[in-house]
Enzyme design. Structure first.
Site, PDB file in Angstrom:
ATOM      1  N   CYS A  19      -5.814  -0.890 -33.910  1.00 20.37           N
ATOM      2  CA  CYS A  19      -6.523  -0.513 -32.693  1.00 20.37           C
ATOM      3  C   CYS A  19      -7.969  -0.993 -32.750  1.00 20.37           C
ATOM      4  O   CYS A  19      -8.689  -0.668 -33.703  1.00 20.37           O
ATOM      5  CB  CYS A  19      -6.487   1.001 -32.518  1.00 20.37           C
ATOM      6  SG  CYS A  19      -7.561   1.566 -31.193  1.00 20.37           S
ATOM      7  N   LYS A  71       1.595 -10.623   4.705  1.00 18.00           N
ATOM      8  CA  LYS A  71       0.335 -10.905   4.018  1.00 18.00           C
ATOM      9  C   LYS A  71       0.165 -12.394   3.748  1.00 18.00           C
ATOM     10  O   LYS A  71       1.140 -13.099   3.464  1.00 18.00           O
ATOM     11  CB  LYS A  71       0.309 -10.171   2.667  1.00 18.00           C
ATOM     12  CG  LYS A  71       0.511  -8.676   2.776  1.00 18.00           C
ATOM     13  CD  LYS A  71      -0.759  -7.956   3.014  1.00 18.00           C
ATOM     14  CE  LYS A  71      -1.414  -7.649   1.689  1.00 18.00           C
ATOM     15  NZ  LYS A  71      -2.477  -6.654   1.811  1.00 18.00           N
ATOM     16  N   ASP A 116      -9.382  -6.396   7.554  1.00 24.81           N
ATOM     17  CA  ASP A 116      -9.587  -5.837   6.228  1.00 24.81           C
ATOM     18  C   ASP A 116     -10.815  -4.947   6.237  1.00 24.81           C
ATOM     19  O   ASP A 116     -11.910  -5.344   5.852  1.00 24.81           O
ATOM     20  CB  ASP A 116      -9.742  -6.982   5.228  1.00 24.81           C
ATOM     21  CG  ASP A 116      -9.677  -6.478   3.799  1.00 24.81           C
ATOM     22  OD1 ASP A 116      -9.275  -5.320   3.597  1.00 24.81           O
ATOM     23  OD2 ASP A 116     -10.029  -7.251   2.897  1.00 24.81           O
ATOM     24  N   TYR A 119     -12.579  -1.852  15.812  1.00 25.36           N
ATOM     25  CA  TYR A 119     -11.509  -2.518  16.564  1.00 25.36           C
ATOM     26  C   TYR A 119     -10.344  -1.549  16.688  1.00 25.36           C
ATOM     27  O   TYR A 119      -9.794  -1.108  15.669  1.00 25.36           O
ATOM     28  CB  TYR A 119     -11.001  -3.743  15.805  1.00 25.36           C
ATOM     29  CG  TYR A 119     -11.827  -4.990  15.995  1.00 25.36           C
ATOM     30  CD1 TYR A 119     -11.607  -5.817  17.094  1.00 25.36           C
ATOM     31  CD2 TYR A 119     -12.791  -5.356  15.069  1.00 25.36           C
ATOM     32  CE1 TYR A 119     -12.340  -6.980  17.260  1.00 25.36           C
ATOM     33  CE2 TYR A 119     -13.536  -6.518  15.226  1.00 25.36           C
ATOM     34  CZ  TYR A 119     -13.306  -7.320  16.328  1.00 25.36           C
ATOM     35  OH  TYR A 119     -14.026  -8.464  16.483  1.00 25.36           O
ATOM     36  N   GLU A 135      -0.632  -8.921  15.276  1.00 25.89           N
ATOM     37  CA  GLU A 135      -2.048  -8.542  15.277  1.00 25.89           C
ATOM     38  C   GLU A 135      -2.681  -8.926  13.953  1.00 25.89           C
ATOM     39  O   GLU A 135      -2.085  -8.681  12.903  1.00 25.89           O
ATOM     40  CB  GLU A 135      -2.159  -7.008  15.466  1.00 25.89           C
ATOM     41  CG  GLU A 135      -1.333  -6.505  16.633  1.00 25.89           C
ATOM     42  CD  GLU A 135      -1.290  -4.973  16.723  1.00 25.89           C
ATOM     43  OE1 GLU A 135      -2.091  -4.306  16.049  1.00 25.89           O
ATOM     44  OE2 GLU A 135      -0.438  -4.473  17.471  1.00 25.89           O
ATOM     45  N   LYS A 180      -4.417  -8.573  10.640  1.00 30.50           N
ATOM     46  CA  LYS A 180      -4.596  -7.368   9.818  1.00 30.50           C
ATOM     47  C   LYS A 180      -6.035  -7.354   9.326  1.00 30.50           C
ATOM     48  O   LYS A 180      -6.392  -8.049   8.378  1.00 30.50           O
ATOM     49  CB  LYS A 180      -3.607  -7.370   8.656  1.00 30.50           C
ATOM     50  CG  LYS A 180      -3.647  -6.084   7.851  1.00 30.50           C
ATOM     51  CD  LYS A 180      -2.440  -5.996   6.940  1.00 30.50           C
ATOM     52  CE  LYS A 180      -2.354  -4.672   6.214  1.00 30.50           C
ATOM     53  NZ  LYS A 180      -3.516  -4.397   5.367  1.00 30.50           N
ATOM     54  N   CYS A 239      -8.355   8.876 -30.953  1.00 32.37           N
ATOM     55  CA  CYS A 239      -8.974   7.550 -30.804  1.00 32.37           C
ATOM     56  C   CYS A 239     -10.116   7.585 -29.790  1.00 32.37           C
ATOM     57  O   CYS A 239      -9.916   7.998 -28.643  1.00 32.37           O
ATOM     58  CB  CYS A 239      -7.908   6.552 -30.372  1.00 32.37           C
ATOM     59  SG  CYS A 239      -8.589   4.974 -29.839  1.00 32.37           S
ATOM     60  N   CYS A 245     -10.255   2.461 -32.967  1.00 32.67           N
ATOM     61  CA  CYS A 245     -10.285   3.394 -34.091  1.00 32.67           C
ATOM     62  C   CYS A 245      -9.785   2.775 -35.389  1.00 32.67           C
ATOM     63  O   CYS A 245      -9.883   3.383 -36.450  1.00 32.67           O
ATOM     64  CB  CYS A 245      -9.487   4.644 -33.761  1.00 32.67           C
ATOM     65  SG  CYS A 245      -7.722   4.343 -33.628  1.00 32.67           S
ATOM     66  N   CYS A 295      -1.933   2.585 -29.201  1.00 29.65           N
ATOM     67  CA  CYS A 295      -2.557   3.279 -30.315  1.00 29.65           C
ATOM     68  C   CYS A 295      -2.111   4.729 -30.184  1.00 29.65           C
ATOM     69  O   CYS A 295      -2.299   5.346 -29.144  1.00 29.65           O
ATOM     70  CB  CYS A 295      -4.075   3.164 -30.179  1.00 29.65           C
ATOM     71  SG  CYS A 295      -4.955   4.359 -31.178  1.00 29.65           S
TER      72      CYS A 295
HETATM   73  S1  IVH Z   1      -0.947  -0.408  12.231  1.00 25.52           S
HETATM   74  C1  IVH Z   1       2.098   2.459  11.157  1.00 25.52           C
HETATM   75  N1  IVH Z   1      -2.385  -2.479  12.964  1.00 25.52           N
HETATM   76  O1  IVH Z   1      -3.617  -1.931   7.558  1.00 25.52           O
HETATM   77  C2  IVH Z   1       1.115   1.436  11.473  1.00 25.52           C
HETATM   78  N2  IVH Z   1      -2.828  -1.484  10.847  1.00 25.52           N
HETATM   79  O2  IVH Z   1      -1.211  -0.554   5.845  1.00 25.52           O
HETATM   80  C3  IVH Z   1       0.020   1.366  10.492  1.00 25.52           C
HETATM   81  N3  IVH Z   1      -4.660  -2.507   9.593  1.00 25.52           N
HETATM   82  O3  IVH Z   1      -5.254   0.527   6.405  1.00 25.52           O
HETATM   83  C4  IVH Z   1      -1.173   0.732  10.923  1.00 25.52           C
HETATM   84  N4  IVH Z   1      -5.151  -4.053  11.100  1.00 25.52           N
HETATM   85  O4  IVH Z   1      -5.968   0.222   8.857  1.00 25.52           O
HETATM   86  C5  IVH Z   1      -2.151  -1.559  12.007  1.00 25.52           C
HETATM   87  N5  IVH Z   1      -3.582  -4.290  13.732  1.00 25.52           N
HETATM   88  C6  IVH Z   1      -3.355  -3.379  12.786  1.00 25.52           C
HETATM   89  C7  IVH Z   1      -4.110  -3.334  11.594  1.00 25.52           C
HETATM   90  C8  IVH Z   1      -3.808  -2.361  10.632  1.00 25.52           C
HETATM   91  C9  IVH Z   1      -5.462  -3.545   9.908  1.00 25.52           C
HETATM   92  C10 IVH Z   1      -4.727  -1.721   8.355  1.00 25.52           C
HETATM   93  C11 IVH Z   1      -4.711  -0.246   8.574  1.00 25.52           C
HETATM   94  C12 IVH Z   1      -4.211   0.317   7.294  1.00 25.52           C
HETATM   95  C13 IVH Z   1      -3.348  -0.782   6.795  1.00 25.52           C
HETATM   96  C14 IVH Z   1      -1.900  -0.390   7.007  1.00 25.52           C
END
Ligand code: IVH
Length: 682
Positions: A425, A331, A133, A241, A129, A131, A448, A428, A443
Site C-alpha cells: 500500500c 448524447k 448543459d 430556457y 431539442e 440538450k 491505513c 501504509c 489495502c
Molecule cells: S426533459 C423527463 N428537455 O437534461 C424529461 N431535459 O436528464 C426530463 N435537459 O438535467 C427532462 N435540455 O435539465 C429535457 N430540452 C430538454 C433538456 C433537458 C437539457 C437536462 C435536464 C436534466 C437532464 C435530463
C-alpha cells in the site's frame, strides 16, 4: 500598523457615535444568540425574515462605519450567509432523468419500443431539442403569478431558489390572464445556463478581483443560482430556457409542441433549434444538424433530447424507475484530446481500493483543463502498455472522470519508463491483495491513513455532514497528527488542538469549529450516507432512512428486512447489515452521540404511505418482475394477496391477465394498468 494609522483609528473611534456603538454591540450579541438557537439548539425564535432584518441592519451600520467592523462580528464569519440555507421543496411531480443513447442503432431500438408501446402503425412524431448543459429548475405559477422556483435536487426534492430566480430577466413573473384562468397552477421546467462568452467575461472579472475562476459554464450557472445572497445572482448573466410543462393532463394541451408554443407565447425563452420531426430519419437528420451546429453555438449542449410529441402517448408509455419511457437523451460522442503522460501515481480510496492515476501535461478537453485521468486498475495498465513519457489520447464525457483511452505507440520517446504496480500500500506500506472477482487491489488495513483520510473527507462532504472547510488537505493533517482516528473524533476537537496544525489561524479554527458544531444537527439520510457504507449513496441512504425512520432501528435491522426494501439490492443489504454489526462501527456511533451529534428521526414525504390499508392483487405480465411491484406496494403501506376477494381494493393488471381479471370485474374491484398504478403512486 504605523503610528499614523493608529492615531487616525483612535480618532475615528472617538468620533463614533456612542449610540451607534451600543446598537452595534446589541445587534451582534442578538445575532450570535439567534445563530446559536438556529444552528446549534435547533429551536429558532425568529422567522427568517426577522433574522434577515437584524442582519441587514448590521451590514448597513458596518457599511456606513467600516472602522467599527471587528473580526468577531457575525458579518465576518466565513460562510455565514446574509440569508440562511435554502429551504427544501418537494416536486409535486418528480423531475426525472433521461435514458441515454449514443448510436443510430440504439436510437432505432428506442423508436421501435415506443412505436410498439403505443401500438401505432404510423411513424412516431417527436420533438428534438438541444440538450442544454446547465442546471434544471422548476417554476411554479399560481393564478398566473410566479410563486415558487426550485432546483432539481435529487429529483424528488430540490432547493427553494425563488428569490434568485426572480433576478433572471428571462423568467416571466406573471402570465397572461387567459393562461392564468385556464391553468390555475402551472409548473414550467427548463434549464438555467450561462452563455460561453458571458462565462469568459465573468472569469476574467473574477481573476481581476483575485477571486477563484469557475471551472466551466455549467458550474458557473449552478454556483450563481445557489448564492445565498441574491444580489450576487442578480449580477450574473444567467438565462432561463424553458423546455416543458410537468403535467400532461392540462385542458386544451395535448402535445409537447403545443406546450412549447404556449410557453413561447407567454414570454418564455425557448431554444431556437427545437424541431418537430417524424420517425427515425427525421430524428437522425436533426441530430446531424445539431452536431454540426454545436461548435458555433454560444452555449454548451451535450446532446439532443428526443420526446414523443403526443401527451396521450407519453402517458401510455409511462416511466421506468427514474426515467420516462417516452424520451431519450441522444448524447454526442465524448471529446478526445492528446497529451503527454508525465507520471503515474497510485491513490488509495476510502474503501482501500488502489487506483492508478495518470498525471498529465494539462490539456483542455470539452471545456475544462484536465491534468489527471483514471487508469482504473492493473489490467487496464497492462492492456494499454502505457509508459511514462508516452503521448496518450484521453477522453472526457460529461461529468465522468477523464480516462486514458489509448497510447500513441508510434510517438513513444526513447527512455519511456514502464509503470509498475506497487506490491504494498503506497500509504501504509502493508501488503495489498486482489480479492477474488475484483479488478482492484485493496489495502485491507483498516487503520491505513489514506483510507481514514478518504473516509473523513467523505464524512464531511456536501452530501454527508457538510462541514465546510474540511477538505482533503485538512483531513490528511488531522489523521497524520493523530488528532482524528475515526470521524467521531471530529466532534471532540478543541480550538487548541486545531491551532497546532499548519496554516491554521484563529479565524479558520473558529470557522471550522462552528461548522462542526452546526453539523451536529443534521438529517438522518445525510448521517447514513456519511458513514461510507460501500454501495450506499445518497439515494440508498434516503431509502434506508425512509424505511426505518431512525438510526436506532436501522442498526437493529435484520438482513431480510433490508433486502425487502425496493431499490436496495442484496449486496447493499449485506454491506449495510455487516456495517452495523461490526463492533468498531457501533462504538464509533456511540462516540458520535457522546460528541453531541443528534440522531434525528425521519419521515420521508416521498416514501409516505400512500397505499396504507389498501389491498392489492397482481395479475398478468408487467414490465418488471411481480416481486418488485409487491415490494413497492408494501413499502407504501399496502398489502398484496394471491386471490381477488370482496376485500380487494385494486387489481394491478398486466398483459394476458386471465381469470383474476374476470373475477375483479364481477366484484367491481378497481382495475389498474401499470401506468395508472404509477400515477397512483405519484
Ligand atoms: S426533459 C423527463 N428537455 O437534461 C424529461 N431535459 O436528464 C426530463 N435537459 O438535467 C427532462 N435540455 O435539465 C429535457 N430540452 C430538454 C433538456 C433537458 C437539457 C437536462 C435536464 C436534466 C437532464 C435530463
Amino acid at each position: 500598523m504605523t503610528s499614523a494609522v493608529v492615531a487616525s483609528f483612535i480618532k475615528l473611534m472617538k468620533n463614533a457615535d456612542p449610540v451607534i456603538i451600543e446598537e452595534l454591540r446589541k445587534l451582534r450579541s442578538d445575532i450570535n444568540r439567534h445563530n446559536r438557537l438556529y444552528y446549534v439548539d435547533d429551536r429558532p425564535e425568529l422567522s427568517d425574515a426577522q433574522y434577515d432584518r437584524l442582519f441587514d441592519r448590521l451590514l448597513q451600520i458596518e457599511k456606513d462605519h467600516p472602522e467599527l467592523i471587528t473580526p468577531d462580528s457575525p458579518s465576518q464569519r466565513v460562510g455565514a450567509p446574509p440569508s440562511r440555507e435554502f429551504e427544501r421543496v418537494g416536486h409535486r411531480i418528480p423531475m426525472l432523468s433521461l435514458q441515454k443513447v449514443t448510436t443510430d442503432e440504439e436510437f432505432a431500438d428506442f423508436d421501435r419500443r415506443v412505436t410498439e408501446g403505443v401500438e401505432s402503425d404510423d411513424e412516431m412524431e417527436y420533438t428534438t431539442e438541444p440538450k442544454l448543459d446547465g442546471l434544471a429548475v422548476e417554476l411554479v405559477y399560481e393564478n398566473g403569478l410566479f410563486v415558487l422556483g426550485s432546483t432539481r435536487g435529487d429529483g424528488a426534492t430540490g432547493e427553494n431558489v425563488t428569490v434568485n430566480l426572480r433576478t433572471i430577466g428571462s423568467i416571466p413573473l406573471r402570465l397572461s390572464d387567459d393562461v392564468a384562468s385556464r391553468y390555475p397552477r402551472l409548473e414550467v421546467r427548463g434549464e438555467v445556463i450561462i452563455r460561453k462568452s458571458a462565462f469568459e467575461r465573468l472569469n476574467k472579472f473574477l481573476e481581476e478581483q483575485n477571486l477563484v475562476p469557475l471551472a466551466n459554464p455549467r458550474n458557473a450557472a449552478a454556483g450563481s443560482l445557489r448564492q445565498l445572497d441574491s444580489s450576487v445572482t442578480a449580477s450574473r448573466p444567467l438565462l432561463f430556457y424553458a423546455y416543458g410543462i410537468s403535467a400532461t393532463d392540462l385542458p386544451d394541451l395535448d402535445s409537447q409542441s403545443a406546450a412549447i408554443d404556449l410557453l413561447r407565447q407567454e414570454g418564455f425563452k425557448l431554444n431556437e433549434h427545437i424541431a418537430v420531426v417524424k420517425g427515425r430519419s427525421g430524428v437522425e437528420r436533426e441530430f446531424q444538424r445539431l452536431q454540426q451546429l454545436r461548435p458555433s453555438l454560444d452555449y454548451n449542449i451535450d446532446g439532443m433530447v428526443v420526446k414523443v410529441n403526443r401527451f396521450d402517448f407519453q402517458s401510455r408509455l409511462g416511466q421506468i424507475s427514474r426515467a420516462p419511457r417516452w424520451a431519450v437523451a441522444w448524447k454526442f460522442a465524448a471529446e478526445l484530446a492528446e497529451t503527454v503522460l508525465e507520471d503515474v501515481e497510485f491513490s488509495v480510496g476510502r474503501t482501500g481500493a488502489i487506483t492508478p492515476v495518470a498525471k498529465l501535461k494539462p490539456v483542455r478537453v470539452a471545456g475544462v483543463t484536465v491534468s489527471n485521468a483514471s487508469l482504473h486498475n492493473e489490467d487496464e495498465l497492462n492492456q494499454l502498455d502505457i509508459r511514462i513519457g508516452d503521448r496518450v489520447v484521453i477522453r472526457r464525457a460529461g461529468d465522468v472522470i477523464p480516462e486514458v483511452v489509448s497510447v500513441i505507440v508510434e510517438h513513444r520517446p526513447r527512455g519511456a519508463r514502464k509503470v509498475k504496480f506497487p506490491k504494498s500500500c503506497p500509504s501504509c506500506g502493508m501488503g495489498i491483495t486482489r480479492l477474488e472477482g475484483e479488478a482492484a487491489y485493496r489495502c485491507l488495513n483498516s487503520g491505513c491513513p489514506a483510507q481514514l483520510e478518504g473516509k473523513l473527507f467523505h464524512f464531511a462532504s456536501k452530501g454527508g455532514f457538510d462541514i465546510e472547510g474540511l477538505g482533503d488537505k485538512l483531513a490528511r493533517q488531522l489523521i497524520e497528527r493523530m488528532l482524528v482516528k475515526d470521524p467521531s473524533d471530529l466532534f471532540l476537537l478543541t480550538r487548541d488542538q486545531l491551532l497546532t496544525l499548519d496554516l491554521m489561524a484563529d479565524k479558520r479554527a473558529e470557522n471550522l469549529l462552528a461548522a462542526i458544531d452546526r453539523s451536529r444537527h443534521t438529517e438522518l439520510p445525510r448521517i447514513i450516507y456519511a458513514l461510507g457504507i460501500i454501495g450506499v449513496g445518497e439515494t440508498a441512504a434516503r431509502l434506508l432512512a425512509g424505511q426505518f425512520g431512525s438510526l436506532e432501528k436501522l442498526i437493529l435491522a435484520t438482513r431480510e428486512t433490508l433486502e425487502d426494501i425496493a431499490g436496495i439490492g442484496p449486496v447493499i443489504a449485506e454491506n449495510t447489515y455487516d456495517y452495523f454489526n461490526h463492533e468498531g462501527n457501533r462504538t464509533m456511533l456511540l462516540k458520535m452521540r457522546e460528541g453531541g451529534v443528534v440522531f434525528p428521526t425521519y419521515a420521508d414525504e416521498a416514501v409516505s404511505r400512500k397505499l396504507a390499508g389498501k389491498s392489492f392483487v397482481i395479475t398478468g405480465t408487467l414490465s418488471q418482475p411481480r416481486d418488485s411491484f409487491k415490494k413497492r406496494i408494501k413499502q407504501q403501506g399496502g398489502t398484496v394477496s394471491g386471490s381477488v376477494s370482496p376485500k380487494t381494493d385494486y387489481l394491478l393488471c398486466g398483459e394476458s391477465p386471465g381469470s383474476k381479471r374476470d373475477k375483479a370485474e364481477k366484484l367491481s374491484v378497481k382495475i389498474l394498468t401499470e401506468q395508472q398504478f404509477e400515477r397512483l403512486l405519484q
